[in-house]
Write a protein that holds these residues in place. Sequence first.
Motif, PDB file in Angstrom:
ATOM      1  N   ILE A 100       7.269  -8.147   7.342  1.00 12.56           N
ATOM      2  CA  ILE A 100       8.221  -7.133   7.804  1.00 12.56           C
ATOM      3  C   ILE A 100       8.426  -6.073   6.733  1.00 12.56           C
ATOM      4  O   ILE A 100       8.509  -4.874   7.038  1.00 12.56           O
ATOM      5  N   LEU A 101       8.487  -6.485   5.472  1.00  8.08           N
ATOM      6  CA  LEU A 101       8.596  -5.525   4.377  1.00  8.08           C
ATOM      7  C   LEU A 101       7.367  -4.631   4.331  1.00  8.08           C
ATOM      8  O   LEU A 101       7.481  -3.404   4.164  1.00  8.08           O
ATOM      9  N   SER A 102       6.193  -5.221   4.505  1.00  6.33           N
ATOM     10  CA  SER A 102       4.955  -4.449   4.496  1.00  6.33           C
ATOM     11  C   SER A 102       4.951  -3.397   5.601  1.00  6.33           C
ATOM     12  O   SER A 102       4.537  -2.247   5.387  1.00  6.33           O
ATOM     13  N   ARG A 103       5.444  -3.775   6.774  1.00 10.73           N
ATOM     14  CA  ARG A 103       5.482  -2.825   7.898  1.00 10.73           C
ATOM     15  C   ARG A 103       6.394  -1.654   7.591  1.00 10.73           C
ATOM     16  O   ARG A 103       6.064  -0.493   7.896  1.00 10.73           O
ATOM     17  N   GLN A 104       7.541  -1.920   6.962  1.00 11.44           N
ATOM     18  CA  GLN A 104       8.464  -0.833   6.623  1.00 11.44           C
ATOM     19  C   GLN A 104       7.881   0.085   5.549  1.00 11.44           C
ATOM     20  O   GLN A 104       8.059   1.303   5.594  1.00 11.44           O
ATOM     21  N   ILE A 105       7.187  -0.501   4.600  1.00 14.14           N
ATOM     22  CA  ILE A 105       6.552   0.322   3.564  1.00 14.14           C
ATOM     23  C   ILE A 105       5.421   1.157   4.167  1.00 14.14           C
ATOM     24  O   ILE A 105       5.192   2.300   3.764  1.00 14.14           O
ATOM     25  N   GLU A 106       4.726   0.612   5.161  1.00 17.86           N
ATOM     26  CA  GLU A 106       3.692   1.391   5.857  1.00 17.86           C
ATOM     27  C   GLU A 106       4.296   2.647   6.480  1.00 17.86           C
ATOM     28  O   GLU A 106       3.693   3.733   6.420  1.00 17.86           O
ATOM     29  N   ILE A 107       5.456   2.495   7.106  1.00 17.97           N
ATOM     30  CA  ILE A 107       6.138   3.661   7.700  1.00 17.97           C
ATOM     31  C   ILE A 107       6.505   4.656   6.603  1.00 17.97           C
ATOM     32  O   ILE A 107       6.317   5.870   6.755  1.00 17.97           O
ATOM     33  N   ALA A 108       7.019   4.157   5.501  1.00 14.24           N
ATOM     34  CA  ALA A 108       7.379   5.030   4.384  1.00 14.24           C
ATOM     35  C   ALA A 108       6.171   5.795   3.865  1.00 14.24           C
ATOM     36  O   ALA A 108       6.250   7.007   3.602  1.00 14.24           O
ATOM     37  N   GLU A 109       5.055   5.124   3.731  1.00 14.63           N
ATOM     38  CA  GLU A 109       3.852   5.783   3.218  1.00 14.63           C
ATOM     39  C   GLU A 109       3.311   6.808   4.226  1.00 14.63           C
ATOM     40  O   GLU A 109       2.848   7.889   3.836  1.00 14.63           O
ATOM     41  N   LYS A 110       3.397   6.479   5.503  1.00 17.10           N
ATOM     42  CA  LYS A 110       2.898   7.392   6.533  1.00 17.10           C
ATOM     43  C   LYS A 110       3.646   8.718   6.513  1.00 17.10           C
ATOM     44  O   LYS A 110       3.045   9.792   6.667  1.00 17.10           O
ATOM     45  N   TYR A 111       4.967   8.658   6.285  1.00 19.41           N
ATOM     46  CA  TYR A 111       5.787   9.870   6.321  1.00 19.41           C
ATOM     47  C   TYR A 111       6.248  10.314   4.934  1.00 19.41           C
ATOM     48  O   TYR A 111       7.083  11.208   4.827  1.00 19.41           O
ATOM     49  N   ARG A 112       5.664   9.686   3.896  1.00 19.65           N
ATOM     50  CA  ARG A 112       5.946  10.052   2.507  1.00 19.65           C
ATOM     51  C   ARG A 112       7.436  10.002   2.197  1.00 19.65           C
ATOM     52  O   ARG A 112       8.027  10.956   1.698  1.00 19.65           O
ATOM     53  N   ARG A 113       8.054   8.844   2.440  1.00 16.03           N
ATOM     54  CA  ARG A 113       9.480   8.665   2.208  1.00 16.03           C
ATOM     55  C   ARG A 113       9.719   7.607   1.124  1.00 16.03           C
ATOM     56  O   ARG A 113       8.959   6.641   1.017  1.00 16.03           O
ATOM     57  N   PRO A 114      10.784   7.760   0.351  1.00 14.84           N
ATOM     58  CA  PRO A 114      11.130   6.763  -0.670  1.00 14.84           C
ATOM     59  C   PRO A 114      11.681   5.491  -0.032  1.00 14.84           C
ATOM     60  O   PRO A 114      12.102   5.485   1.129  1.00 14.84           O
ATOM     61  N   VAL A 115      11.691   4.410  -0.820  1.00 11.01           N
ATOM     62  CA  VAL A 115      12.094   3.091  -0.321  1.00 11.01           C
ATOM     63  C   VAL A 115      13.121   2.461  -1.267  1.00 11.01           C
ATOM     64  O   VAL A 115      12.919   2.433  -2.484  1.00 11.01           O
ATOM     65  N   VAL A 116      14.213   1.940  -0.705  1.00  4.23           N
ATOM     66  CA  VAL A 116      15.200   1.161  -1.463  1.00  4.23           C
ATOM     67  C   VAL A 116      14.942  -0.317  -1.174  1.00  4.23           C
ATOM     68  O   VAL A 116      14.909  -0.733  -0.013  1.00  4.23           O
ATOM     69  N   LEU A 117      14.767  -1.089  -2.245  1.00  5.19           N
ATOM     70  CA  LEU A 117      14.398  -2.492  -2.122  1.00  5.19           C
ATOM     71  C   LEU A 117      15.535  -3.437  -2.490  1.00  5.19           C
ATOM     72  O   LEU A 117      16.293  -3.186  -3.430  1.00  5.19           O
ATOM     73  N   HIS A 118      15.593  -4.536  -1.758  1.00  3.19           N
ATOM     74  CA  HIS A 118      16.576  -5.605  -1.966  1.00  3.19           C
ATOM     75  C   HIS A 118      15.819  -6.865  -2.355  1.00  3.19           C
ATOM     76  O   HIS A 118      14.723  -7.129  -1.867  1.00  3.19           O
TER      77      HIS A 118
END
Length: 248
Positions: A100-118
Amino acid sequence: MYSDAHLHSSHSPCPDMKSFSDGGLYISCAAGPDDWQTLLDTKYIVPFLGLHPERINENWERLMPQLEKLIEQNPHAGIGECGLDKRFYKTVPKAVQEKILSRQIEIAEKYRRPVVLHQVGASGALADFLSDLNPGVPMMIHGFKESSEILKRYIKLGMYISLGQGSHWDHEDFLKTARLIPRDKLLLETDWPYCIPASASGTGGDRDHRPSYSDCLSEHYKRVSAKFGIDIPLLSRLVKENGTLFTH
């Protein structure tokens, strides 16, 4: 003028909260879909939309297209908070959380968005996961209070490091590690309304006895200023500059 690298403005009405229009930078995260649109409708904050490990259920795959659509439609939005949490491995195994984390990072990379991690109890696992994945977008670990070895791994990955409140500030080992954070990667956060500031110690974490949001934020800056030997105006500028680079 203070900035806050991680809060949950949709989790508390915060009637005393100072106006977000004061010139600071405020990163507010949504833990699940119930918060996503609320954050997008909130003025003066930088919204981050994600699926927290605690909020994962059998519907998670159906939520990802909705999350991607909102990210596509809102170019000011980032991804988060998302990550790994050992407390939930029995109900949501580590492999599922990583998927699930990988899928969210894929979305971030696709749209060039930063990610906040827990992460909770999974700092090494998260470092391993990110080292293998090697994301190409800005990443920030929130609420850092880990070892110097973990910090070095996160820094090698180019991550921003956000420091929150808590009793760990009273321990010299943590201070030695925190002082190793490169100045251009340092961020500060409250994690409001889940923060436990120094002035609330002894209250059992009772939010009814906590300071206001603005007092909580300013208290944190005063404490970090004293511990790091950085005057407050310089610390405020540094955190805002780093937050701006991270979110853009």
